[in-house]
Design an enzyme around this catalytic site. Structure first.
Site, mmCIF file in Angstrom:
data_model
loop_
_atom_site.group_PDB
_atom_site.id
_atom_site.type_symbol
_atom_site.label_atom_id
_atom_site.label_comp_id
_atom_site.label_asym_id
_atom_site.label_seq_id
_atom_site.Cartn_x
_atom_site.Cartn_y
_atom_site.Cartn_z
ATOM 1 N N LYS A 108 -13.305 -1.113 6.091
ATOM 2 C CA LYS A 108 -13.778 -1.867 4.914
ATOM 3 C C LYS A 108 -14.822 -2.895 5.322
ATOM 4 O O LYS A 108 -15.868 -3.008 4.697
ATOM 5 C CB LYS A 108 -12.645 -2.591 4.200
ATOM 6 C CG LYS A 108 -11.265 -2.013 4.369
ATOM 7 C CD LYS A 108 -11.130 -0.685 3.690
ATOM 8 C CE LYS A 108 -9.941 0.037 4.267
ATOM 9 N NZ LYS A 108 -9.060 0.574 3.282
ATOM 10 N N ALA B 284 -6.518 -5.100 7.473
ATOM 11 C CA ALA B 284 -7.427 -4.019 7.075
ATOM 12 C C ALA B 284 -8.664 -4.524 6.329
ATOM 13 O O ALA B 284 -9.550 -3.737 6.023
ATOM 14 C CB ALA B 284 -6.683 -2.996 6.213
ATOM 15 N N TRP C 280 0.869 -1.185 0.000
ATOM 16 C CA TRP C 280 0.000 0.000 0.000
ATOM 17 C C TRP C 280 0.907 1.237 0.000
ATOM 18 O O TRP C 280 1.792 1.339 0.869
ATOM 19 C CB TRP C 280 -0.882 -0.050 1.254
ATOM 20 C CG TRP C 280 -1.847 1.078 1.407
ATOM 21 C CD1 TRP C 280 -2.636 1.628 0.434
ATOM 22 C CD2 TRP C 280 -2.142 1.791 2.615
ATOM 23 N NE1 TRP C 280 -3.406 2.634 0.965
ATOM 24 C CE2 TRP C 280 -3.124 2.751 2.288
ATOM 25 C CE3 TRP C 280 -1.686 1.701 3.933
ATOM 26 C CZ2 TRP C 280 -3.645 3.626 3.244
ATOM 27 C CZ3 TRP C 280 -2.210 2.560 4.880
ATOM 28 C CH2 TRP C 280 -3.181 3.512 4.538
ATOM 29 N N ASP D 144 -0.819 -5.890 9.363
ATOM 30 C CA ASP D 144 -1.817 -4.913 8.944
ATOM 31 C C ASP D 144 -3.051 -5.696 8.498
ATOM 32 O O ASP D 144 -3.053 -6.310 7.438
ATOM 33 C CB ASP D 144 -1.238 -4.079 7.797
ATOM 34 C CG ASP D 144 -2.204 -2.994 7.329
ATOM 35 O OD1 ASP D 144 -3.323 -2.908 7.874
ATOM 36 O OD2 ASP D 144 -1.827 -2.233 6.411
#
Ligand code: PMP
Length: 401
Positions: free
Chosen positions: A253, A220, A137, A218
């Protein structure tokens, strides 16, 4: 009074910055008058109608909050601790969610969790190095550098194969020193969609433990890959294998709460006593970063998770989103040999095997919008547009794949 020499203007040294590549794509798409334009750039879930709706359970929770919330008084720097503890059950599961070596606080989104993680590492050991795969990212590097960490990259993705270059990952991490941080995407890798298999997580956990590296996971997109439990399995395996670890989590999300900025950071340290010092430090850092995180989105998530019926509805809607992503992936994968890896990958994103010139061409000739990297959000495609997309794309793909 003698005249003092004029000080140079404070802001005179600033230079123009490159606009965010993705925001530029969004703006161009918006300005394009062609009616059949397709946006596969923006990184949000879209339903069969192309909308990014507020989830049913979130709407219901918000209605309850509106009716019942009696105060907007400050919480502490930890935010809504009941939210963090409930989401820990989903992210970390038992027994980790109850492990006294793990402490967590609410953060402004996954971005806030990553930045807080970076600040904690920088405070614990200034000048620490963090390793990350290439590509990752685009905001990862800037977040860690802003906190003063040294960023080093290792290989991650074999674009020709459309799969993880796992030997490259292992080779790269062989250069890491004890105490270095290793950033790992828990699931639904952004931008490639290529997630570690269970066997690869095992191998990584062995390597990270043996070399005494510190994983920062991470997470997400939990629930948008293979399932809520499946998507957290790697993170849980890693936490069980090492004494010290960090998990940066986003609800933006999987609850569709993007702009409400809902996240959490958990830190696992060697023992319960250290954990208290870690927690104090997290709170001190949070005070200087954002004082306290925004409440509304986390309160909505807490309201959902406290109510079994709302929680069940959230899980059902999330499963529907996951199924839709899977269906688009299957259709893309079946459309051309060069796209077949997309069917094996997970989450919103895939990296198309095309060059930036082809991306430009797709934009100009076919009104198909994606960033120059070739990253597409598969949820940007609908039943009505997928055929057009594939037909436009095929001439740019290698027939030999
Ligand atoms: N990590 C990854 C891999 C992401 O893709 C994103 C969002 N695009 C984030 C973290 C940050 O999410 P949030 O919007 O919750 O800050």
């Amino acid at each position: 009074m003698p005249d003092r020499p004029a000080a140079p203007a404070l802001f005179g040294s600033l230079e123009r910055q490159q606009p965010d590549a993705l925001l530029a794509v969004i703006a161009m798409h918006r300005a394009d008058p062609r009616p059949d334009k397709i946006d596969v750039g923006v990184g949000v879930y879209r339903d069969v109608a192309g909308a990014t709706p507020v989830m049913r359970a979130v709407k219901a929770a918000e209605a309850r909050l509106l009716a019942s919330q009696s105060s907007k008084g400050y919480l502490g720097a930890e935010g809504d601790q009941a939210f963090t503890d409930l989401i820990a059950d989903i992210a970390l599961g038992e027994p980790l969610a109850r492990d006294g070596r793990i402490t967590g606080i609410q953060t402004p989104g996954g971005t806030g969790a990553l930045r807080l993680a970076a600040e904690l590492v920088a405070m614990s050991r200034p000048g620490s190095t963090i390793w990350m795969g290439n590509p990752t990212w685009p905001n990862h590097g800037p977040i860690f550098r802003a906190a003063g960490l040294a960023v080093r990259e290792h290989a991650y993705f074999d674009r020709a194969l459309g799969d993880i270059d796992f030997d490259g990952v292992l080779d790269g991490l062989a250069a890491a020193s004890a105490g270095d941080i290793v950033l790992l995407h828990g699931c639904c890798h952004n931008p490639t969609g290529a997630a570690f298999s269970a066997a690869q997580w095992r191998a990584l956990a062995d390597l990270v433990a043996a070399r005494r590296l510190v994983p920062l996971i991470d997470l997400a997109y939990q629930g948008l890959g293979d399932g809520l439990v499946e998507d957290a399995a790697g993170a849980r395996k890693m936490l069980a294998a090492v004494p010290e670890a960090l998990v940066a989590y986003s609800c933006d999300k999987n609850f569709g709460l993007y702009r409400e900025r809902v996240g959490a950071l958990w830190v696992q340290s060697a023992g319960a006593a250290t954990s208290l010092a870690v927690r104090d430090t997290l709170l001190t850092l949070a005070r200087s970063l954002w004082s306290m995180p925004p409440d509304h989105g986390a309160a909505a998530v807490r309201t959902i998770l406290e109510d079994p019926a709302l929680a069940a509805d959230w899980r059902a809607e999330l499963a529907g989103m996951r199924d839709r992503i899977g269906a688009v992936r299957a259709r893309l994968g079946a459309a051309h040999p060069a796209l077949s890896p997309i069917a094996r990958q997970q989450g919103l994103f895939a990296l198309l095997p095309i060059d930036p010139a082809s991306v430009m061409d797709l934009r100009e000739r076919h009104a198909i919008y994606l960033p120059a990297s070739g990253r597409v959000n598969v949820a940007g495609l609908r039943d009505e547009t997928i055929e057009t997309f594939v037909t436009a794309l095929v001439p740019y793909l290698s027939p030999m794949a």
